[in-house]
Design an enzyme around this catalytic site. Sequence first.
Site, PDB file in Angstrom:
ATOM      1  N   GLY A  13       0.706  -1.253   0.171  1.00 43.54           N
ATOM      2  CA  GLY A  13       0.037   0.282   0.373  1.00 43.54           C
ATOM      3  C   GLY A  13       0.385   1.566  -0.236  1.00 43.54           C
ATOM      4  O   GLY A  13       0.657   2.085  -0.800  1.00 43.54           O
ATOM      5  N   ASN A 102      -5.105  -9.793  -3.048  1.00 42.24           N
ATOM      6  CA  ASN A 102      -5.217 -10.703  -3.879  1.00 42.24           C
ATOM      7  C   ASN A 102      -5.827 -11.398  -3.358  1.00 42.24           C
ATOM      8  O   ASN A 102      -6.077 -12.163  -2.399  1.00 42.24           O
ATOM      9  CB  ASN A 102      -3.562 -11.289  -3.574  1.00 42.24           C
ATOM     10  CG  ASN A 102      -2.675 -11.343  -4.436  1.00 42.24           C
ATOM     11  OD1 ASN A 102      -2.702 -11.471  -5.219  1.00 42.24           O
ATOM     12  ND2 ASN A 102      -0.856 -12.092  -3.828  1.00 42.24           N
ATOM     13  N   SER A 126       0.123  -6.647  -9.618  1.00 43.94           N
ATOM     14  CA  SER A 126       1.546  -7.829  -9.658  1.00 43.94           C
ATOM     15  C   SER A 126       2.930  -7.270  -9.774  1.00 43.94           C
ATOM     16  O   SER A 126       2.479  -5.937 -10.025  1.00 43.94           O
ATOM     17  CB  SER A 126       1.438  -8.874 -10.322  1.00 43.94           C
ATOM     18  OG  SER A 126       2.556  -9.662 -10.713  1.00 43.94           O
ATOM     19  N   GLY A 127       3.414  -7.813  -9.508  1.00 43.97           N
ATOM     20  CA  GLY A 127       4.898  -7.191  -9.274  1.00 43.97           C
ATOM     21  C   GLY A 127       5.808  -7.110  -7.927  1.00 43.97           C
ATOM     22  O   GLY A 127       6.787  -6.472  -7.960  1.00 43.97           O
ATOM     23  N   LYS A 180      -5.565 -12.311 -11.911  1.00 43.59           N
ATOM     24  CA  LYS A 180      -4.199 -12.377 -10.903  1.00 43.59           C
ATOM     25  C   LYS A 180      -4.715 -13.752 -10.066  1.00 43.59           C
ATOM     26  O   LYS A 180      -2.881 -14.116 -10.387  1.00 43.59           O
ATOM     27  CB  LYS A 180      -4.694 -11.537  -9.896  1.00 43.59           C
ATOM     28  CG  LYS A 180      -3.694 -11.101  -8.910  1.00 43.59           C
ATOM     29  CD  LYS A 180      -2.287 -10.678  -9.456  1.00 43.59           C
ATOM     30  CE  LYS A 180      -1.161 -11.116  -8.642  1.00 43.59           C
ATOM     31  NZ  LYS A 180      -1.128 -11.477  -7.334  1.00 43.59           N
ATOM     32  N   HIS A 183      -2.880 -16.232 -12.586  1.00 45.40           N
ATOM     33  CA  HIS A 183      -1.024 -15.275 -12.692  1.00 45.40           C
ATOM     34  C   HIS A 183      -0.070 -16.082 -11.811  1.00 45.40           C
ATOM     35  O   HIS A 183       0.522 -16.359 -11.859  1.00 45.40           O
ATOM     36  CB  HIS A 183      -0.911 -13.723 -12.608  1.00 45.40           C
ATOM     37  CG  HIS A 183       0.542 -13.221 -12.262  1.00 45.40           C
ATOM     38  ND1 HIS A 183       0.748 -12.850 -10.895  1.00 45.40           N
ATOM     39  CD2 HIS A 183       0.673 -12.113 -13.649  1.00 45.40           C
ATOM     40  CE1 HIS A 183       2.096 -12.404 -10.670  1.00 45.40           C
ATOM     41  NE2 HIS A 183       1.984 -12.078 -11.846  1.00 45.40           N
ATOM     42  N   ASN A 184      -0.846 -15.650 -10.386  1.00 43.79           N
ATOM     43  CA  ASN A 184      -0.098 -16.464  -9.320  1.00 43.79           C
ATOM     44  C   ASN A 184       0.205 -18.306  -9.357  1.00 43.79           C
ATOM     45  O   ASN A 184       0.787 -18.191  -8.663  1.00 43.79           O
ATOM     46  CB  ASN A 184      -0.373 -16.079  -7.836  1.00 43.79           C
ATOM     47  CG  ASN A 184      -0.460 -14.555  -7.859  1.00 43.79           C
ATOM     48  OD1 ASN A 184       0.110 -13.972  -8.435  1.00 43.79           O
ATOM     49  ND2 ASN A 184      -1.070 -14.500  -6.285  1.00 43.79           N
ATOM     50  N   GLU A 187       2.899 -17.972 -11.492  1.00 41.39           N
ATOM     51  CA  GLU A 187       3.768 -18.032 -11.166  1.00 41.39           C
ATOM     52  C   GLU A 187       4.483 -19.130 -10.703  1.00 41.39           C
ATOM     53  O   GLU A 187       5.927 -20.028  -9.940  1.00 41.39           O
ATOM     54  CB  GLU A 187       3.825 -16.915  -9.946  1.00 41.39           C
ATOM     55  CG  GLU A 187       4.377 -16.447  -8.921  1.00 41.39           C
ATOM     56  CD  GLU A 187       4.159 -15.306  -8.216  1.00 41.39           C
ATOM     57  OE1 GLU A 187       3.494 -14.222  -8.927  1.00 41.39           O
ATOM     58  OE2 GLU A 187       4.175 -15.446  -6.727  1.00 41.39           O
ATOM     59  N   HIS A 447     -23.161 -46.961 -15.314  1.00 45.72           N
ATOM     60  CA  HIS A 447     -23.090 -45.865 -15.565  1.00 45.72           C
ATOM     61  C   HIS A 447     -22.518 -46.193 -17.483  1.00 45.72           C
ATOM     62  O   HIS A 447     -23.056 -44.684 -18.289  1.00 45.72           O
ATOM     63  CB  HIS A 447     -21.378 -44.736 -15.363  1.00 45.72           C
ATOM     64  CG  HIS A 447     -21.332 -45.187 -13.659  1.00 45.72           C
ATOM     65  ND1 HIS A 447     -22.610 -44.462 -12.550  1.00 45.72           N
ATOM     66  CD2 HIS A 447     -20.503 -45.734 -12.635  1.00 45.72           C
ATOM     67  CE1 HIS A 447     -21.974 -44.611 -11.596  1.00 45.72           C
ATOM     68  NE2 HIS A 447     -20.531 -45.846 -11.634  1.00 45.72           N
TER      69      HIS A 447
HETATM   70  C1  6PG Z   1       2.709 -10.672  -7.116  1.00 47.38           C
HETATM   71  C2  6PG Z   1       3.102 -11.549  -6.067  1.00 47.38           C
HETATM   72  C3  6PG Z   1       2.051 -11.328  -5.050  1.00 47.38           C
HETATM   73  C4  6PG Z   1       2.470 -12.202  -4.199  1.00 47.38           C
HETATM   74  C5  6PG Z   1       1.920 -13.486  -3.711  1.00 47.38           C
HETATM   75  C6  6PG Z   1       2.432 -14.678  -3.395  1.00 47.38           C
HETATM   76  O1  6PG Z   1       2.243 -11.006  -7.836  1.00 47.38           O
HETATM   77  O2  6PG Z   1       3.226  -9.484  -7.042  1.00 47.38           O
HETATM   78  O3  6PG Z   1       2.381 -12.736  -6.896  1.00 47.38           O
HETATM   79  O4  6PG Z   1       1.442 -11.560  -4.992  1.00 47.38           O
HETATM   80  O5  6PG Z   1       3.968 -12.760  -4.023  1.00 47.38           O
HETATM   81  O6  6PG Z   1       1.127 -13.025  -2.668  1.00 47.38           O
HETATM   82  O7  6PG Z   1       2.720 -15.275  -2.446  1.00 47.38           O
HETATM   83  P1  6PG Z   1       2.595 -16.640  -1.719  1.00 47.38           P
HETATM   84  O8  6PG Z   1       3.906 -17.329  -2.534  1.00 47.38           O
HETATM   85  O9  6PG Z   1       2.914 -17.028  -0.286  1.00 47.38           O
HETATM   86  O10 6PG Z   1       1.435 -17.226  -2.099  1.00 47.38           O
END
Ligand code: 6PG
Length: 467
Positions: A13, A102, A126-127, A180, A183-184, A187, A447
């Site tokens: 924030g 999130n 994100s970022g 998002k 995205h995670n 990630e 079935h």
């Molecule tokens: C982002 C990240 C961010 C954070 C998540 C994942 O896009 O900036 O994804 O949102 O790293 O909270 O964290 P966790 O690995 O704890 O789930």
Amino acid sequence: MAEIGLVGLGTMGAALALNIAEKGFDIAVANRTTSRTFAFHENAGALKGRITPCESIPALVDALESPRAIILMVPAGQVVDDYIAELTPLLAPGDLIIDAGNANFKDTRRRAAASDGPMFLGIGVSGGEEGARHGPSIMGGGDRAAWDRVAPVLSAIAAKFEGTPCATYMGTDGAGHFVKTVHNGIEYADMQMIAETYGVMRDGLGMSAPEIGQVYARWNEGPLQSYLIEISGKVAAATDPETGKPMLDVILDRAGQKGTGRWTAIEAQMLGAPATTIEAAVAARNLSSRLPERREGAARLGEPSRSIHDTDGVIDALEQALLAGKIACYAQGFGLLDMASEEYGWDLPMPEIAKVWRAGCIIRSAMLDDMARALEAGPHGNLLFASGFSERMIEADASFRRIVALGATQGLPMPAFSAALAYVDGLRQPRGTANMLQGQRDFFGAHGFERLDAEGAHHGPWAMTAG
Ligand code: 6PG
């Protein structure tokens, strides 16, 4: 009067508020602990003049121009509901609350559907801290008119890819938070696959962390160029100031999660989308956290003895395997987005999603630009079939197999890579094995099954073979 408000001056924030102020917008800020609000303002340097610190939520509301727009950057869940409840009676029709945390997209759908409250947007940001401060990737969801109203601010603070802001409207209600979340999920999978290459280099090839760091630095110059490869190189190269050992060698091998990866896997299951690479990455984190059990496993079952005789070209094969695994993972992610778009009526803009991920976010990579172009070229079904990507998969095929096979024979766990390869193999099998499943289901539960040579539901002659 301030043009925009922000509640929640935690790491993200505070960084976002400074970013907004730096782009020339007057911002009012508030935090649960008031002392933090004033300390934040005090430390804002040249941006102090654009920031109004407010001691309470009513004071923040009073500090804003109408119609008001207030960003919540607070922990996902009940805290968001509590702030909405506190703000709602203070706001007027046309005022807007923007949840930039999130959030679970289902919560965002519920909040957006509340007809008696203010306008509501759910935006995925994100970022990390650096992104929030200097340019995040922003995925918006909710009322289109509300988005259009704040789009100038969000576009100004967002990361830019060749001049284009990475801030995009994805669709109604929870669409932005869902994008998002996926995205995670990607990630998690991307991180896990990189960790698996680290495992092969460390435990299979006996390389030191700094040597591994050099490999990632080299990969970052090629088709794998990405933020996650870049930081993996830096993590592997770092030295612990306390012990002088490589940083990686003193970090406990146990990873937690806040839940977004898990939500992706759960939603994939709910929608019937095969997102196996992401699921494997979530499960790998879960297993990593069970350290005592892993230690007992090593003691009782023994650690695999390893010797790789043919080390020639393993590093290059790892690079190719990572490329292939990554493409498979994105194919699954976009497939999941497609199914969710249909289910929730979002009409998600697939090429725009790839574009918004090209800069600012954690999964930004050179490959995302190619994906954006492939998705823009038209409907193709699976991303693996898109021009440029099928060719890369075919090219990487032998390396992909070599690495997964190496993992299996050497006892190097490769859950995400294995899942990705099995997905690709499943996808290229015109006659699969689910006919056996159907036979079994019909045998024990009547079935029914479809036949290759006739329409309709059929049953097998099991009574004749039973007993
Ligand atoms: C982002 C990240 C961010 C954070 C998540 C994942 O896009 O900036 O994804 O949102 O790293 O909270 O964290 P966790 O690995 O704890 O789930």
